[in-house]
Design an enzyme around this catalytic site. Structure first.
Site, PDB file in Angstrom:
ATOM      1  N   GLN A  11      42.462  76.565  54.849  1.00 34.17           N
ATOM      2  CA  GLN A  11      43.019  75.015  54.638  1.00 34.17           C
ATOM      3  C   GLN A  11      43.623  74.977  53.265  1.00 34.17           C
ATOM      4  O   GLN A  11      44.893  74.555  53.102  1.00 34.17           O
ATOM      5  CB  GLN A  11      42.231  73.931  55.036  1.00 34.17           C
ATOM      6  CG  GLN A  11      41.522  73.858  56.329  1.00 34.17           C
ATOM      7  CD  GLN A  11      40.874  72.734  56.721  1.00 34.17           C
ATOM      8  OE1 GLN A  11      41.622  71.284  56.639  1.00 34.17           O
ATOM      9  NE2 GLN A  11      39.821  72.729  56.813  1.00 34.17           N
ATOM     10  N   ALA A  61      36.138  82.034  51.562  1.00 32.77           N
ATOM     11  CA  ALA A  61      34.378  82.001  51.756  1.00 32.77           C
ATOM     12  C   ALA A  61      34.183  82.073  53.197  1.00 32.77           C
ATOM     13  O   ALA A  61      35.130  81.933  54.232  1.00 32.77           O
ATOM     14  CB  ALA A  61      34.235  80.422  51.210  1.00 32.77           C
ATOM     15  N   THR A  63      32.404  80.134  55.908  1.00 34.15           N
ATOM     16  CA  THR A  63      32.361  78.470  56.256  1.00 34.15           C
ATOM     17  C   THR A  63      31.822  78.067  57.186  1.00 34.15           C
ATOM     18  O   THR A  63      31.943  77.023  57.663  1.00 34.15           O
ATOM     19  CB  THR A  63      33.736  77.891  55.941  1.00 34.15           C
ATOM     20  OG1 THR A  63      34.623  78.501  57.023  1.00 34.15           O
ATOM     21  CG2 THR A  63      34.440  78.235  54.400  1.00 34.15           C
ATOM     22  N   THR A 102      31.213  73.237  47.010  1.00 33.76           N
ATOM     23  CA  THR A 102      30.948  72.121  48.256  1.00 33.76           C
ATOM     24  C   THR A 102      29.864  71.102  47.874  1.00 33.76           C
ATOM     25  O   THR A 102      29.194  71.303  47.017  1.00 33.76           O
ATOM     26  CB  THR A 102      30.777  72.929  49.300  1.00 33.76           C
ATOM     27  OG1 THR A 102      30.109  72.226  50.387  1.00 33.76           O
ATOM     28  CG2 THR A 102      29.446  73.730  49.256  1.00 33.76           C
ATOM     29  N   ASP A 103      30.143  69.895  48.495  1.00 38.89           N
ATOM     30  CA  ASP A 103      29.087  69.034  48.387  1.00 38.89           C
ATOM     31  C   ASP A 103      27.771  69.452  49.123  1.00 38.89           C
ATOM     32  O   ASP A 103      26.686  69.130  48.835  1.00 38.89           O
ATOM     33  CB  ASP A 103      29.361  67.851  49.020  1.00 38.89           C
ATOM     34  CG  ASP A 103      29.825  67.871  50.682  1.00 38.89           C
ATOM     35  OD1 ASP A 103      30.648  68.829  50.931  1.00 38.89           O
ATOM     36  OD2 ASP A 103      29.494  67.413  51.478  1.00 38.89           O
ATOM     37  N   TYR A 126      24.199  77.806  54.073  1.00 39.49           N
ATOM     38  CA  TYR A 126      25.554  77.765  53.531  1.00 39.49           C
ATOM     39  C   TYR A 126      25.424  76.997  52.263  1.00 39.49           C
ATOM     40  O   TYR A 126      26.125  77.708  51.330  1.00 39.49           O
ATOM     41  CB  TYR A 126      26.501  76.756  54.655  1.00 39.49           C
ATOM     42  CG  TYR A 126      27.883  76.730  53.961  1.00 39.49           C
ATOM     43  CD1 TYR A 126      28.954  77.397  53.822  1.00 39.49           C
ATOM     44  CD2 TYR A 126      28.155  75.159  53.525  1.00 39.49           C
ATOM     45  CE1 TYR A 126      30.040  76.921  53.282  1.00 39.49           C
ATOM     46  CE2 TYR A 126      29.272  74.841  53.033  1.00 39.49           C
ATOM     47  CZ  TYR A 126      30.185  75.879  52.898  1.00 39.49           C
ATOM     48  OH  TYR A 126      31.522  75.485  52.334  1.00 39.49           O
ATOM     49  N   LYS A 130      26.762  78.706  48.706  1.00 38.96           N
ATOM     50  CA  LYS A 130      27.713  78.345  47.712  1.00 38.96           C
ATOM     51  C   LYS A 130      27.241  78.296  46.431  1.00 38.96           C
ATOM     52  O   LYS A 130      27.697  78.344  45.404  1.00 38.96           O
ATOM     53  CB  LYS A 130      28.429  77.214  48.400  1.00 38.96           C
ATOM     54  CG  LYS A 130      29.335  77.461  49.706  1.00 38.96           C
ATOM     55  CD  LYS A 130      30.391  78.303  49.339  1.00 38.96           C
ATOM     56  CE  LYS A 130      31.576  77.332  48.744  1.00 38.96           C
ATOM     57  NZ  LYS A 130      32.605  78.240  48.438  1.00 38.96           N
ATOM     58  N   TRP A 151      34.153  67.355  53.059  1.00 40.11           N
ATOM     59  CA  TRP A 151      34.959  66.892  54.232  1.00 40.11           C
ATOM     60  C   TRP A 151      36.386  67.008  54.266  1.00 40.11           C
ATOM     61  O   TRP A 151      37.353  66.032  54.402  1.00 40.11           O
ATOM     62  CB  TRP A 151      34.681  65.243  54.130  1.00 40.11           C
ATOM     63  CG  TRP A 151      33.004  64.956  54.426  1.00 40.11           C
ATOM     64  CD1 TRP A 151      32.210  65.560  53.995  1.00 40.11           C
ATOM     65  CD2 TRP A 151      32.633  63.699  55.075  1.00 40.11           C
ATOM     66  NE1 TRP A 151      30.827  64.974  54.452  1.00 40.11           N
ATOM     67  CE2 TRP A 151      31.458  63.606  54.997  1.00 40.11           C
ATOM     68  CE3 TRP A 151      33.312  62.579  55.469  1.00 40.11           C
ATOM     69  CZ2 TRP A 151      30.572  62.636  55.447  1.00 40.11           C
ATOM     70  CZ3 TRP A 151      32.709  61.548  55.760  1.00 40.11           C
ATOM     71  CH2 TRP A 151      31.247  61.476  55.700  1.00 40.11           C
TER      72      TRP A 151
END
Length: 302
Positions: A11, A61, A63, A102-103, A126, A130, A151
């Site tokens: 994305q 990555a 994901t 990432t969060d 995951y 990360k 998100w």
């Protein structure tokens, strides 16, 4: 300025390619398999050297959050070891690296928005992979920006917005988790932020504020609130609509544990770079519009 981006179909990668078209001074080069394979470190430096980047964007990555629970070795090979090799190769050719994280590096038990100094404590393979990538990148290249986001959605690839629209086309009601909170973030906005930051770094060889930053959409909601906005917006454009019914996380079990609180504080990024993401509802509206009536309508089924 030449930005070399790892990955070809993600994305953020797709968004960077699109957004760079309005920046005539920026060339985006994407690298993916087989030329560059994060699971095969021997391919990484050769591919990056051949493209002669001014800056490397480490976006590729592993994901598949739930699948990572069954494939931890692959997740760590790609997200941890592979990311470190990308950063190291960038350092050897004299280029800074912007690495996307990432969060999920947080456990979600905090009550407020997480700041960069909060202690990571991932609850999933995951998230742990990360975090390993963050550590490897920081160790390998002192000129690093680690951007944690959350998100992520866009007109490209697979994401929550497209899933809600697809399901609403066949159902009258959707059950969506209401006890997980975060910041919906458009990959188009992430791309704009990266281009903004890259220009600053390219024009300032003495930049000294490398490190970890949080980059996420402005405002917060839960998954069911996100879904309602998506579907209300879709209905306004004449697209599919369904009612949203709140459920708890325990009612929607997954292999990987998700953080109940994914909210990220963005103050540090705004202060350092003078850029703030748009309010998440506005960015979501634009993506829904594009999916329904714009040039990416055909990607709804992707």
């Amino acid at each position: 300025m030449r930005l070399v981006v790892t990955g070809r179909e993600g994305q953020v990668v797709s968004s960077l390619v699109e957004r760079a078209r309005t920046h005539p001074d920026v060339e985006v080069v994407t690298l993916g398999r087989p030329e560059l394979d994060l699971a095969k470190p021997e391919t990484i430096e050769r591919a990056l050297v051949a493209t002669r980047p001014d800056l490397v964007v480490s976006a590729a990555a592993y994901t598949a959050v739930d699948q990572a629970e069954d494939e931890p070795d692959l997740a760590f090979a790609v997200n941890g070891i592979g990311a470190g090799h990308v950063a190291a190769a960038a350092a050897r050719i004299g280029a800074p690296v912007i690495h996307l994280s990432t969060d999920y590096v947080f456990d979600g038990s905090g009550e407020g928005a997480y700041v960069e100094e909060d202690e990571p404590a991932p609850r999933s393979v995951y998230g742990a992979s990360k975090l390993a990538g963050e550590q490897a990148v920081a160790k390998a290249n002192p000129r690093h920006l680690i951007l944690r986001t959350a998100w992520v959605y866009s007109p490209f690839g697979r994401n929550f917005v497209k899933t809600m629209l697809r399901l609403a086309a066949d159902r009258d009601e959707l059950a969506v988790v209401a006890d997980q909170w975060g910041n919906p973030t458009s990959a188009l906005d992430i791309a704009d932020a990266i281009l903004h930051v890259a220009a600053m770094l390219h024009g300032n060889k003495d930049f000294a504020s490398y490190g970890v930053y949080h980059l996420a959409g402005t405002g917060e909601t839960n998954w069911s609130g996100f879904a309602r906005h998506i579907l209300d917006t879709s209905q306004a454009f004449g697209g599919p609509y369904a009612r949203v019914r709140d459920i708890a996380t325990v009612d929607y079990p997954t292999k990987a544990q998700r953080p109940a609180n994914s909210r990220l504080a963005r103050t540090k990024f705004t202060s350092e770079f003078g850029w703030t993401a748009p309010e998440w509802r506005e960015s979501t509206k634009e993506v829904v519009r594009r999916l329904l009536i714009g040039e990416t309508r055909q990607t709804l089924t992707a």
